[in-house]
Structures are given as structure tokens and as C-alpha cells.
Design a protein around this motif. Structure first.
Motif: not given
Ligand code: B4P
Length: 192
Positions: A17-24, A29-34, A80-86
Motif C-alpha cells: 500500500q505504501s507504494e500506491k500512497l506515496i504516489e498519490k 517513503h521511509l521503509a526501514t526493512g527496505n 511535504r511529509g513522510f510515510l513511515f512503513d515498518g
């Protein structure tokens, strides 16, 4: 800034879902696992120290991941902002994140918590393991260890943000597009 945490157990659809949300929403996207898997692939000292924990299905020590997030926030001013994933995956990580954002006069605005049954999580991760090459997805015992880490150490993070009324639960089973629509509804509601 608008800062969002996508929260949920391993396999709940955070990465998807993160992939789609960052685009919109134009969030970073900050995904610690990646980031950790990239460090492992590049054979850095950080990657080598994280690999054993990840292969056993355990969390990587807090100071390692907090340091990664600190550099990412400091290296991206004016965003603009961060999406924290994981992340955050422990209460200590949430407290550190709140402090890092406060230094920028920002905060976590919304925590979207994906709800998926344990059987479905295990099915999804075993399935992904067939093609992903991820060492932590191939063995059911390791997947169960990851879910155990989530229950013991990560689920209290939702309690941390519930105190300030920031957590919204979203059903994480069903089609990827339907789940995405539910998530965007909550974000749009929060932003308006
Ligand atoms: P992560 O990389 O965060 O891995 P994850 O939780 O397993 O992935 P995710 O939940 O994003 O997967 P998704 O549902 O998208 O972490 C890996 C490891 O890194 C951790 O175990 C830990 O060791 C370490 N680590 C990372 N961050 C850390 C931190 N902050 N502190 C300490 N350690 C840390 O995808 C799962 C599968 O489901 C996919 O195949 C997808 O296609 C499928 N799927 C998604 N949505 C679906 C749907 N609606 N229906 C059916 N299938 C779906």
C-alpha cells in the motif's frame, strides 16, 4: 508537513500500500526493512550487523534503526511529509521518532493500522517467499517468530499513539484497490 505511519504485522500489506500512497500524496517513503535490505546487499557494516537478526525473524536493535531514520529526516529538509512503513516497531522507536519530528516542529498526524488474520499473514508471506528471495519469508517458523516479535514489541506502538487519538484501524483483507480506497478515505478525512 503531513506525516503518516502505516502500521501492521508482517505481511499485512504495508509495503504494497505504501507504494500506491506515496504516489498519490507525494510523501517520502521511509521503509526501514527496505533500507536494511539495501545495506545488506551493499555489504555495509550496518547491513552485516542487521542480517543475523533479520534472518532469525527478530527486530534489529533500536539504536541502529533510529540512527537510519534520523539521517533520513535530517537529509530531507523541506519535504511535504513522510510515510513511515515498518517503523516505529517498538515504543522506544516511537518516542525517538516523536522527538526527531518535534525538532522540525512536526508530528505524526495519522497512524493507519492494517488488520489481517494470522492465517492470512502466514499464507501471504510463504507465497511471497517462493519468488522474493527473502531469507525471512521461506520458513514458517521464522515467519511465526516475526509475528511473535510484532505481538510482543510492536503492537504496544499502537497504544502509544492511541493516547493522542491518532490510530485508525483499517481492514487489510480484500482486494489491494479496495484497501487502498479505505486508506485514502481516512487520509483525506484527516487532511480536510
Ligand atoms: P519489513 O521489510 O518491514 O517486512 P514485512 O513487515 O514482512 O513486510 P510488509 O508488511 O511490508 O509486506 P507486505 O504486507 O507489503 O521487515 C523485515 C524485517 O526487517 C523485520 O522482520 C526486522 O527484522 C527488520 N526491521 C525492519 N524495520 C525494523 C525496525 N523499525 N526495527 C527493528 N527491525 C526492523 O507484503 C506481504 C505479501 O502480501 C506480498 O507478497 C504482497 O503481495 C501480499 N499482499 C499485500 N496485500 C495483499 C492483499 N490485499 N491480498 C493478498 N495479498 C496481499
Amino acid at each position: 508537513m503531513f506525516n503518516l505511519i502505516l502500521f501492521g504485522p508482517p505481511g499485512s500489506g504495508k509495503g504494497t500500500q505504501s507504494e500506491k500512497l506515496i504516489e498519490k500524496y507525494g510523501l517520502m517513503h521511509l521503509a526501514t526493512g527496505n533500507i536494511l535490505r539495501e545495506e545488506i546487499a551493499n555489504k555495509t557494516a550496518l547491513g552485516l550487523s542487521a542480517k543475523g537478526f533479520m534472518d532469525r525473524g527478530e527486530l534489529v536493535p533500536d539504536e541502529v534503526v533510529i540512527g537510519m531514520i534520523r539521517s533520513a529526516i535530517e537529509n530531507n529538509p523541506g519535504i511535504r511529509g513522510f510515510l513511515f512503513d515498518g517503523f516505529p516497531r517498538t515504543v522506544a522507536q516511537s518516542v525517538a521518532l516523536d522527538n526527531l519530528l518535534a525538532e522540525k516542529d512536526a508530528q505524526i498526524d495519522l497512524v493507519l493500522a492494517l488488520q489481517v488474520s494470522e492465517d492470512e499473514l502466514i499464507d501471504r508471506l510463504i507465497n511471497r517467499g517462493k519468488t522474493s528471495g527473502r531469507t525471512d519469508d521461506v520458513n514458517e517458523n521464522i515467519i511465526r517468530a516475526r509475528i511473535g516479535e510484532y505481538e510482543n514489541k510492536t503492537s504496544p506502538v499502537a497504544g502509544h499513539y492511541s493516547k493522542s487519538d491518532k490510530v485508525v484501524k483499517v481492514k487489510g483483507e480484500g482486494s489491494i484497490d479496495d484497501i487502498f480506497n479505505q486508506l485514502t478515505k481516512e487520509i483525506d478525512h484527516k487532511q480536510n
